[in-house]
Write a protein that holds these residues in place. Structure first.
Motif, PDB file in Angstrom:
ATOM      1  N   LYS A  61       0.376  -2.744   0.733  1.00 37.08           N
ATOM      2  CA  LYS A  61      -0.619  -1.656   0.809  1.00 37.08           C
ATOM      3  C   LYS A  61      -0.064  -0.375   0.202  1.00 37.08           C
ATOM      4  O   LYS A  61      -0.766   0.339  -0.502  1.00 37.08           O
ATOM      5  CB  LYS A  61      -1.047  -1.416   2.262  1.00 37.08           C
ATOM      6  CG  LYS A  61      -1.840  -2.544   2.872  1.00 37.08           C
ATOM      7  CD  LYS A  61      -3.213  -2.622   2.277  1.00 37.08           C
ATOM      8  CE  LYS A  61      -4.030  -3.694   2.981  1.00 37.08           C
ATOM      9  NZ  LYS A  61      -5.261  -3.975   2.281  1.00 37.08           N
ATOM     10  N   GLU A  64       0.011  -0.785  -3.543  1.00 34.61           N
ATOM     11  CA  GLU A  64      -1.359  -0.601  -4.055  1.00 34.61           C
ATOM     12  C   GLU A  64      -1.637   0.884  -4.255  1.00 34.61           C
ATOM     13  O   GLU A  64      -2.134   1.291  -5.311  1.00 34.61           O
ATOM     14  CB  GLU A  64      -2.392  -1.138  -3.054  1.00 34.61           C
ATOM     15  CG  GLU A  64      -2.526  -2.622  -2.978  1.00 34.61           C
ATOM     16  CD  GLU A  64      -3.566  -3.019  -1.937  1.00 34.61           C
ATOM     17  OE1 GLU A  64      -4.754  -2.671  -2.112  1.00 34.61           O
ATOM     18  OE2 GLU A  64      -3.193  -3.673  -0.943  1.00 34.61           O
ATOM     19  N   LYS A  65      -1.342   1.693  -3.225  1.00 38.29           N
ATOM     20  CA  LYS A  65      -1.611   3.141  -3.287  1.00 38.29           C
ATOM     21  C   LYS A  65      -0.777   3.809  -4.378  1.00 38.29           C
ATOM     22  O   LYS A  65      -1.286   4.617  -5.151  1.00 38.29           O
ATOM     23  CB  LYS A  65      -1.306   3.794  -1.940  1.00 38.29           C
ATOM     24  CG  LYS A  65      -2.297   3.446  -0.857  1.00 38.29           C
ATOM     25  CD  LYS A  65      -1.888   4.080   0.460  1.00 38.29           C
ATOM     26  CE  LYS A  65      -2.722   3.537   1.605  1.00 38.29           C
ATOM     27  NZ  LYS A  65      -2.226   3.984   2.915  1.00 38.29           N
ATOM     28  N   SER A  70      -5.195  -3.050  -7.162  1.00 40.72           N
ATOM     29  CA  SER A  70      -5.698  -3.841  -6.043  1.00 40.72           C
ATOM     30  C   SER A  70      -4.638  -4.802  -5.509  1.00 40.72           C
ATOM     31  O   SER A  70      -3.631  -5.074  -6.161  1.00 40.72           O
ATOM     32  CB  SER A  70      -6.923  -4.648  -6.490  1.00 40.72           C
ATOM     33  OG  SER A  70      -6.530  -5.652  -7.403  1.00 40.72           O
ATOM     34  N   TYR A  71      -4.922  -5.329  -4.323  1.00 44.69           N
ATOM     35  CA  TYR A  71      -4.025  -6.305  -3.701  1.00 44.69           C
ATOM     36  C   TYR A  71      -3.763  -7.500  -4.623  1.00 44.69           C
ATOM     37  O   TYR A  71      -2.612  -7.865  -4.831  1.00 44.69           O
ATOM     38  CB  TYR A  71      -4.612  -6.760  -2.353  1.00 44.69           C
ATOM     39  CG  TYR A  71      -3.782  -7.816  -1.676  1.00 44.69           C
ATOM     40  CD1 TYR A  71      -2.747  -7.466  -0.820  1.00 44.69           C
ATOM     41  CD2 TYR A  71      -4.014  -9.163  -1.909  1.00 44.69           C
ATOM     42  CE1 TYR A  71      -1.965  -8.431  -0.216  1.00 44.69           C
ATOM     43  CE2 TYR A  71      -3.241 -10.136  -1.311  1.00 44.69           C
ATOM     44  CZ  TYR A  71      -2.219  -9.769  -0.457  1.00 44.69           C
ATOM     45  OH  TYR A  71      -1.455 -10.728   0.132  1.00 44.69           O
ATOM     46  N   THR A  73      -3.826  -7.693  -7.783  1.00 40.58           N
ATOM     47  CA  THR A  73      -3.004  -7.269  -8.921  1.00 40.58           C
ATOM     48  C   THR A  73      -1.543  -7.115  -8.505  1.00 40.58           C
ATOM     49  O   THR A  73      -0.636  -7.524  -9.242  1.00 40.58           O
ATOM     50  CB  THR A  73      -3.539  -5.949  -9.520  1.00 40.58           C
ATOM     51  OG1 THR A  73      -4.916  -6.135  -9.857  1.00 40.58           O
ATOM     52  CG2 THR A  73      -2.768  -5.543 -10.753  1.00 40.58           C
ATOM     53  N   VAL A  74      -1.308  -6.552  -7.319  1.00 43.96           N
ATOM     54  CA  VAL A  74       0.067  -6.438  -6.809  1.00 43.96           C
ATOM     55  C   VAL A  74       0.667  -7.825  -6.665  1.00 43.96           C
ATOM     56  O   VAL A  74       1.794  -8.079  -7.104  1.00 43.96           O
ATOM     57  CB  VAL A  74       0.114  -5.684  -5.455  1.00 43.96           C
ATOM     58  CG1 VAL A  74       1.519  -5.743  -4.850  1.00 43.96           C
ATOM     59  CG2 VAL A  74      -0.323  -4.235  -5.618  1.00 43.96           C
ATOM     60  N   GLU A 113     -11.011 -11.869  -2.802  1.00 46.17           N
ATOM     61  CA  GLU A 113      -9.591 -11.711  -3.121  1.00 46.17           C
ATOM     62  C   GLU A 113      -8.855 -13.038  -2.949  1.00 46.17           C
ATOM     63  O   GLU A 113      -8.004 -13.387  -3.762  1.00 46.17           O
ATOM     64  CB  GLU A 113      -8.955 -10.648  -2.221  1.00 46.17           C
ATOM     65  CG  GLU A 113      -9.396  -9.236  -2.542  1.00 46.17           C
ATOM     66  CD  GLU A 113      -8.874  -8.213  -1.559  1.00 46.17           C
ATOM     67  OE1 GLU A 113      -8.587  -7.081  -1.984  1.00 46.17           O
ATOM     68  OE2 GLU A 113      -8.756  -8.525  -0.345  1.00 46.17           O
TER      69      GLU A 113
END
Length: 120
Positions: A61, A64-65, A70-71, A73-74, A113
């Protein structure tokens, strides 16, 4: 002036081998075939991602920030790094799939997702 070590041939893109080391102080030269650490084979983008991942203590998380992604993509970037380090196996993939299902069941990710992650 020093330059970063090239790890791939600029002509054919295959891995390069380090064959000479030199001491800047006494100018001793050592010639042989030397291997590079696995992390030296990562791209600059992958190294920057790993640094952010480590500073975030693996908290996806926070990653992501920090990166504004997005999750999925991470997770994709993390999987790329894992594969580049030579740890991509079918057993790992099966474990990842069960983890994705578990995260979906816990409400940590959305069905969309989960589908995207399972297709990767």
């Amino acid at each position: 002036m020093t330059y970063p070590v090239l790890t791939n041939c600029p002509i054919c893109q295959h891995h390069l081998t380090v064959t000479q080391l030199q001491c800047d102080h006494c100018h001793t030269v050592i010639e042989n075939k030397f291997s590079l650490p696995k992390f030296a084979l990562l791209t600059q983008e992958q190294l920057e991602f790993i640094e952010i991942f480590l500073v975030s203590r693996g908290n996806i998380k926070e990653v992501e920030k920090e990166l504004g992604i997005s999750y999925p993509t991470v997770r994709g970037k993390l999987n790329e790094v894992i594969k580049a380090l030579g740890h991509d196996s079918e057993q790992k993939k099966a474990m990842d799939e069960s983890k994705i299902v578990s995260m979906l069941e816990k409400g940590e990710i959305t069905p969309d997702e989960a589908i995207k992650l399972l297709k990767e």
